[in-house]
Design a protein around this motif. Sequence first.
Motif, PDB file in Angstrom:
ATOM      1  N   GLN A 254      -0.952 -19.839 -12.450  1.00  0.00           N
ATOM      2  CA  GLN A 254      -2.404 -19.846 -12.519  1.00  0.00           C
ATOM      3  C   GLN A 254      -3.126 -19.262 -11.941  1.00  0.00           C
ATOM      4  O   GLN A 254      -4.695 -17.780 -12.356  1.00  0.00           O
ATOM      5  CB  GLN A 254      -2.412 -20.764 -11.011  1.00  0.00           C
ATOM      6  N   GLU A 255      -2.197 -17.772 -12.255  1.00  0.00           N
ATOM      7  CA  GLU A 255      -2.820 -15.899 -12.353  1.00  0.00           C
ATOM      8  C   GLU A 255      -3.985 -16.458 -13.360  1.00  0.00           C
ATOM      9  O   GLU A 255      -4.808 -15.330 -13.459  1.00  0.00           O
ATOM     10  CB  GLU A 255      -2.225 -15.172 -12.141  1.00  0.00           C
TER      11      GLU A 255
ATOM     12  N   VAL B 239      -6.014 -17.431 -14.881  1.00  0.00           N
ATOM     13  CA  VAL B 239      -7.347 -18.764 -14.391  1.00  0.00           C
ATOM     14  C   VAL B 239      -8.203 -17.389 -14.211  1.00  0.00           C
ATOM     15  O   VAL B 239      -9.481 -17.334 -14.710  1.00  0.00           O
ATOM     16  CB  VAL B 239      -7.089 -19.670 -13.240  1.00  0.00           C
ATOM     17  N   ASP B 240      -7.820 -16.186 -13.339  1.00  0.00           N
ATOM     18  CA  ASP B 240      -8.702 -15.113 -12.970  1.00  0.00           C
ATOM     19  C   ASP B 240      -8.264 -14.489 -14.411  1.00  0.00           C
ATOM     20  O   ASP B 240      -9.430 -13.667 -14.784  1.00  0.00           O
ATOM     21  CB  ASP B 240      -8.118 -14.508 -11.565  1.00  0.00           C
TER      22      ASP B 240
END
Lengths: 387, 87
Positions: B23-24, B26-27
């Motif tokens: 999910q990191e 996503v940034d």
Amino acid sequence: MFIDIDCAQEKKYNQNTYGDYFLSKRYPDKDALIAVLSDGLGSGIKANILATMTATMLLKFVEAGADMKMACEVIMNSLPVCKVRKISYSTFSVAHCSEDGEVKIIEEGNPKFIYISDGKVIEPEYTVIDSDTFKNRHMHVYKLKLKLGDRLVFCSDGVTQAGLGNPELKLGLRRSGLMRFLLEKINDTPDISSSELSQFVVRIAKNTETDRKAKDDISCCVIYYREPRRALIFTGPPYHQEKDYEYAHEFYESKAKKAICGGTTANLISRELQIPVKCNITRSVGKLPAVSSMEGVDLVTEGILTLTRTVEYLENGFNEKEKDAAYELMQFLLNSDCIEFMVGAKLNQAHYDPNLPIEIEIRKNIVKKMTKILEDKYIKRVTLRYI
Amino acid sequence: MNKIKVKLCMGTTCFVMGASELQELVDILPEKFGDKVEVQCATCLDLCSSSSEGQAPYAMVDYTVISKATVESVINEVERKLKNGQE
Ligand code: FES
């Protein structure tokens, strides 16, 4: 019909405990419930003990199979009288409500309950039973047949006498004043829940008091016969793939509130019905994948991990800092009365891969566990369907 | 030029196999590549049930399946695609 019941209370100003006591218990096997509201003489801890004892004894009596009228009579005849003030140590109202609408009510000393049907107050007939031992004590016995949308409002005299002695309201709020507020509120919000309506009454009573300081304990209990709130949860792909469309359709067409628990399940419904699933790219909260969304469905979550966590929350309460998907699912469940699970029986082989760092429980087992808690602890009606 | 679409699976299998760390991306991806990439999450990419595709967690970069995906392997694939696209 579903019986929505709740009670709101406020302590007398400057006291640290309630002098009224409310107790209710559901008997799912009999489709009925019993509720007791008792008002102990005076206020504070003494009143609290008196009221608690009266209410608990009554409930235990009736629960043990005693006829309600007899139980009430025994209590009426044996409650002592205060030497100083020459009045009974406690007063009470008991209601036995069946889901088919049959209601039996007995009151002794409490203000008369208010029966509201179709936006009007009905004053039902009652029989009076006098006490053998005390001249000024008698109970009122009612037999009613309620229908969908009807409400019963019980309160302690702290409500009807709120504001007593005010310059504008010499006699306090009184039953008539309370009725006016109730009818107005129900007219504005016909579906208001018992918990909101009882809180409303307590607020009104408090606002009527000078300086908003309650001069007596204030309690209000509302019983509301309504349509049950239904929830439908689809979790896991059906065993026979050729039935996917059928089940997806049935799920989607249902009038209940809907939740999907499971990525594969969400994909399947999306594929069969051509409705996209929107997966949230906001970070997952806690150790669970975030919720997704789909038009026409109220909640979409990941499957087994979320279900497992939800069972934990239902069992032990929610103590986390952040609200995760399992919290949402828990709220979804708790805001319903009748819950149906459509449990797909197909196993996902990947879940039994020995390489997985944790053991994933079998869906069926988690749902069974959840069902038991929802039934036993939260008194929900749950149906399980394996598909 | 079409945007490169990255899909990260957040299904049960992928999640327990480490997708939560993905999910990191996503940034990270927009920071690194700007609007040349678009990141999405998926409820399940339906790859977990067929063992022929390797091992979870899975991610997709356009039509390429990345098995045992890590932050690095996804970034590498995006870079490779961007390079190829420019040629
Ligand atoms: S859980 Fe990732 S592909 Fe199914």
